[in-house]
Design an enzyme around this catalytic site. Structure first.
Site, mmCIF file in Angstrom:
data_model
loop_
_atom_site.group_PDB
_atom_site.id
_atom_site.type_symbol
_atom_site.label_atom_id
_atom_site.label_comp_id
_atom_site.label_asym_id
_atom_site.label_seq_id
_atom_site.Cartn_x
_atom_site.Cartn_y
_atom_site.Cartn_z
ATOM 1 C CD GLU A 1 4.566 6.111 3.030
ATOM 2 O OE1 GLU A 1 4.083 5.270 3.815
ATOM 3 O OE2 GLU A 1 5.012 5.797 1.915
ATOM 4 C CG HIS B 1 0.400 3.197 4.301
ATOM 5 N ND1 HIS B 1 -0.254 2.103 3.796
ATOM 6 C CD2 HIS B 1 1.368 3.502 3.395
ATOM 7 C CE1 HIS B 1 0.300 1.756 2.628
ATOM 8 N NE2 HIS B 1 1.273 2.606 2.364
HETATM 9 ZN ZN LIG Z 1 2.439 2.651 0.669
#
Ligand SMILES: [Zn+2]
Length: 715
Positions: free
Chosen positions: A501, A504
C-alpha cells in the site's frame, strides 16, 4: 468516482460530477467543503466535517459544475485547449472536495447516515457524470480540438490530456444517438444504485458473519493477543463471556491457519463463503442484474461484451491477452498446488494413523492449518517466533520510511497537530530530498467494523501544478487492534501488505504532473498495481529487513538464520496463493464475457461461477476462489470489473523491475531516482506501456514473476 478495492483513484471530472435535477438544499457559508481547506496541504478539516454537511455540498457542487460546464460548452469563442480542456480540469472543485472525502470515509469510517447518503447520491452522481459526458455542445468542442490536435502545437502532456478526454467522451457514449444515450443514462443510474447496494450488503454480511465462540478452549491454537482481540470484538458487540472471530473480506480467513478445532474452522469457513447468498444481504439478484446491464451497455457502445469494452482501454487490450496470461500461469500454479495438497494429505493421514483414528480428505478449511504445519516442518519456525520482530512501529519507521529515504531521499515527520477522522489515524508530513514539503501521508492501519475489509490506498488531494495542489494520500489496512498496552505484532504477509500500500502512496506522493486528470495513480488498473507490487520487494530485501526486523522488547535484530527461513518460506504455498487468485480472475472475466441474454437468474448465480471454473480447468476442490461472487467487491462494488487480472498483469512489470534493481546495485538513490523520474512521477502523462519500456529497456517478461513465486522450472 471510483471506489476501488486496492487503490481508490479519484479522477476529478469522472469522479465528482453533478446531478440532473438541481438540488434544493442550500449549502451553508460555513460548510467545510465550501472553500479549499486552509490546513497544510489542503488536508480536509476532519474535525469540522459532520454528516449533515455532505448532501448540501454534493448538491451545490453539482450545480456549480453544471454551470461551469455550460459556460464552457456554450462559450461564444471558438474552442481552444485552454477554454475547453483546461477549463474542464478546473471545474467542479466543490464537488471534488466533498466527493473525495465522502467516498474515502464511506470506505474506511462509515456510519448508517453516510450509507443513506451514499444510496441517495450514487445515482445522482452517475446522472451528473452523464450530463457532462453526453452534452452534445461540449462534445462538439472536444471532438473538434481532437481533430485539430496536430496543428495545436501542444506539449506532450497537454496532448495526452486532450487524447484522454476524447477517449473518455467516446467511451461514455458521446457519439450515440439521442435514444441510445437516454437508455445509457438509465443503465448508469441503475448500476450505480446496484453497486452501492452490493457494497453495503457485503459490509453488513461480513459484520454479521462474525463467528461467536462460547468456550475459550475452542480457540486453542490462537495466540494470547489474538484471543484478546476476539474478547475485545465480543465486548464491542456487547457480548459477555464470549469470543468473536470477525471475518476478513477474502474467502480464506487468517484464523484458519492456527485453530486446532476442526469444527470451528469449518464454521468460520462456511460463514465466510456464505456471505451474500441469502437473507437480508443476498447479493445474487444484484449480481445477475449488474452483469446483465453491463453487457447491455457494452452492446450499446459497440462492443460484444463488457470485458471487451473495459479491456480496450487497459494495457492488456483484449480478453484473449488476459486469458492467455491466465493460462500461462495456471498450469504451473495448478501443478504446484497439487504437490502442496499431496504434502498436506500425507500429514493428515500420518497424524490420523498416529492417533489410531480414521483419516479424512483435505477440505478448504483445513488447508491453511496443515500448510502452516508443513511450513513449520520445512522451515522450522512458527508465527509466534517471528512476530516480535515485526512490530508495527519498527516496520513503519525503519522499514517503509527507511526504504523511501534510501531510494528517493524522503523524510517523514509525524504531525499530531492536524485533525483526523478517527483517533487511530496518524498523519505524517513528507519532505523531499531537498527538504521541501512534498506531501501528507495518512496511516490508517487498524480494523474496525465500519471499515471495508482488505487494504487499499486512497487520495484526499491529487498532486497538480495546474491547481497548485500537493498530494494528501492515505493507506488503509485491517490489522486487528490488540488490547490497550499490547504491541502490534504483524505477520510477514501484513508487513508485505504495508509495503504494497505504501507503494501506491509513493506513486501518489511522487507525482509531478501539471493536470489533475493525469496525476499519480490515475493510470490503467493493470498498471496501477505495478508501483505497489514493486515496492513489496523492499519488505524482503536483506538490507531493509536488517533495518526494521528487531525484537520490540530487546531491540535485538532478527537472527540471520531465522530471517533466511522467513524469506525462503515466502515461496511456500504459492501454488495455493496463485491458484485462488487465478480462479477469482477467471470468475470475473466469465461474468463479463456474456451477452445480456446469457445473464443467469439470481438462483443460478453460484452455478454460473462453478461452471466458469470447470470450463477453465480451474475447479480444484481444496482451493476456492479468493473471492466468491457474493462478496467479490472488487468487481461488483469497486472499479475492477473485468480487471481483477490486473494484479498479476502488473506483477509481471513489478518483478521485472525487482530484477532491474538487483542488476543495478539494489537499494540506492541513483536507482530510486531513475524509477522516480521515468515512472513514479509520471502519472498517466504518457502511455504506461511506453513508460515501462523506456525504463526497463524492453517488453515485460513473465520469467521473474514465476521465479519470485517459486513456480518456475516445474518445481
Ligand atoms: Zn494494490
Amino acid at each position: 468516482m471510483l471506489l476501488v478495492a486496492c487503490v481508490a483513484v479519484i479522477a476529478p471530472l469522472a469522479a465528482a460530477a453533478a446531478t440532473k435535477e438541481a438540488g434544493t438544499v442550500p449549502m451553508a457559508a460555513d460548510n467545510p467543503f465550501a472553500r479549499p481547506s486552509t490546513l497544510p496541504f489542503e488536508l480536509p478539516p476532519f474535525d469540522k466535517i459532520r454528516d449533515e454537511d455532505y448532501t448540501p455540498a454534493f448538491e451545490a457542487g453539482m450545480r456549480e459544475q453544471l454551470k461551469e460546464v455550460a459556460a464552457i460548452a456554450h462559450n461564444p469563442q471558438p474552442a481552444t485547449f485552454e477554454n475547453t480542456i483546461v477549463a474542464l480540469e478546473r471545474s467542479g472543485r466543490v464537488l471534488d472536495r466533498v466527493g473525495t472525502v465522502f467516498f474515502n470515509l464511506s470506505s474506511c469510517n462509515t456510519d448508517p447516515k453516510m450509507q443513506e447518503i451514499d444510496t441517495v447520491m450514487a445515482p445522482k452522481l452517475a446522472a451528473h457524470n452523464d450530463a457532462i459526458f453526453l452534452d452534445a455542445a461540449l462534445w462538439a468542442r472536444v471532438d473538434k480540438l481532437y481533430t485539430q490536435r496536430a496543428s495545436l502545437k501542444l506539449d506532450p502532456e497537454s496532448l495526452q490530456l486532450l487524447t484522454r478526454y476524447h477517449v473518455q467522451f467516446v467511451r461514455a457514449g458521446a457519439q450515440l444517438s439521442a435514444a441510445d444515450q437516454k437508455r445509457l443514462r438509465a443503465i448508469n443510474e441503475e448500476l450505480s444504485t446496484l453497486t452501492t447496494r452490493f457494497r453495503q450488503n457485503v459490509l453488513k454480511a461480513t459484520a454479521d458473519g462474525a463467528v461467536v465462540v462460547g468456550k475459550v478452549a475452542d480457540l486453542d491454537g490462537l495466540t494470547p493477543v489474538q484471543i484478546g482481540a476476539a474478547a475485545r470484538a465480543a465486548a464491542d458487540r456487547g457480548l459477555k463471556d464470549r469470543w468473536v472471530i470477525a471475518l476478513q473480506n477474502t474467502t480464506n480467513q487468517p484464523t484458519l491457519a492456527s485453530l486446532t478445532n476442526r469444527e470451528l474452522r469449518e464454521r468460520i469457513y462456511r460463514a465466510s463463503v456464505g456471505r451474500g447468498l441469502s437473507g437480508a444481504t443476498d447479493n445474487r439478484a444484484v449480481i445477475a442484474q449488474v452483469v446483465k446491464l453491463r453487457a447491455e451497455r457494452a452492446r450499446l457502445l459497440g462492443y460484444p461484451d463488457h470485458a471487451a469494452y473495459v479491456l480496450e482501454d487497459e494495457s492488456a487490450g483484449n480478453a484473449a491477452a488476459v486469458e492467455g496470461m491466465i493460462r500461462q500461469v495456471a498450469s504451473a500454479a495448478l501443478a504446484r498446488a497439487r504437490a502442496e495438497a499431496a504434502d498436506i494429505q500425507k500429514l493428515i493421514d500420518a497424524q490420523a494413523a498416529a492417533r489410531g483414528v480414521p483419516s479424512f480428505t483435505l477440505e478448504p478449511w483445513d488447508w491453511s492449518f496443515y500448510a502452516e504445519q508443513v511450513r513449520k516442518a520445512h522451515y522450522a519456525f512458527d508465527q509466534a517466533q517471528v512476530a516480535p520482530y515485526f512490530e508495527l512501529e519498527h516496520v513503519l519507521q525503519d522499514g517503509l520510511f527507511y526504504a523511501a529515504h534510501e531510494l528517493y531521499g524522503l523524510s517523514f515527520k509525524e504531525r499530531k497537530d492536524l485533525p483526523v477522522y478517527q483517533p487511530d489515524v496518524r498523519v505524517f508530513e513528507v519532505s523531499d530530498a531537498d527538504g521541501k514539503p512534498l506531501a501528507l501521508f495518512l496511516a490508517d492501519y487498524f480494523a474496525r467494523d465500519n471499515k471495508q475489509g482488505g487494504a487499499w490506498m486512497s487520495g484526499y488531494v491529487s498532486q497538480s501544478k495546474l491547481l497548485g495542489q500537493r498530494p494528501v494520500v492515505a493507506n488503509h489496512l485491517n490489522i486487528p487492534k490488540p488490547q490497550a498496552g499490547q504491541p502490534v505484532l504483524l505477520t510477514f504477509d501484513e508487513v508485505t501488505g504495508m509495503f504494497h500500500e505504501f507503494g501506491h502512496a509513493l506513486h501518489g506522493m511522487l507525482s509531478d504532473v501539471r493536470y489533475p486528470y493525469l496525476s499519480g495513480t490515475a493510470v490503467p488498473r493493470d498498471f496501477v498495481e505495478y508501483p505497489s507490487q514493486y515496492n513489496e520487494m523492499w519488505a524482503r530485501e536483506p538490507k531493509v529487513v536488517e533495518h526494521y526486523a528487531h525484537d520490540y522488547r530487546s531491540g535485538a535484530p532478527m537472527p540471520p538464520e531465522l530471517l533466511a527461513k522467513v524469506l525462503s518460506a515466502q515461496k511456500f504455498n504459492q501454488g495455493y496463493a496463485t491458484l485462488e487468485y487465478l480462479e477469482a480472475a477467471k470468475v470475473d472475466l466469465a461474468w463479463h464475457l456474456i451477452d445480456a441474454s446469457q445473464a443467469p437468474a439470481a438462483a443460478a448465480v453460484p452455478g454460473f461461477e462453478a461452471a466458469a471454473l470447470k470450463d477453465a480447468g480451474l475447479d480444484y476442490a481444496p482451493i476456492q476462489p479468493r473471492y466468491h461472487s457474493g462478496y467479490f467487491s472488487h468487481i461488483f462494488a469497486g472499479g475492477y470489473s473485468a480487471g481483477y487480472y490486473a494484479y498479476l498483469w502488473s506483477e509481471v512489470l513489478a518483478r521485472d523491475t525487482g530484477q532491474w534493481f538487483h542488476a543495478h546495485g539494489g537499494l540506492t538513490r541513483e536507482n530510486g531516482d531513475t524509477l522516480r523520474r521515468m515512472v513514479l512521477s509520471r502519472g498517466r502523462t504518457e502511455d504506461p506501456q511506453v513508460l515501462f519500456r523506456n525504463f526497463y529497456g524492453r517488453e515485460p517478461d513473465i520469467g521473474p514473476l514465476l521465479e519470485y513465486r517459486g513456480l518456475a522450472g516445474g518445481g
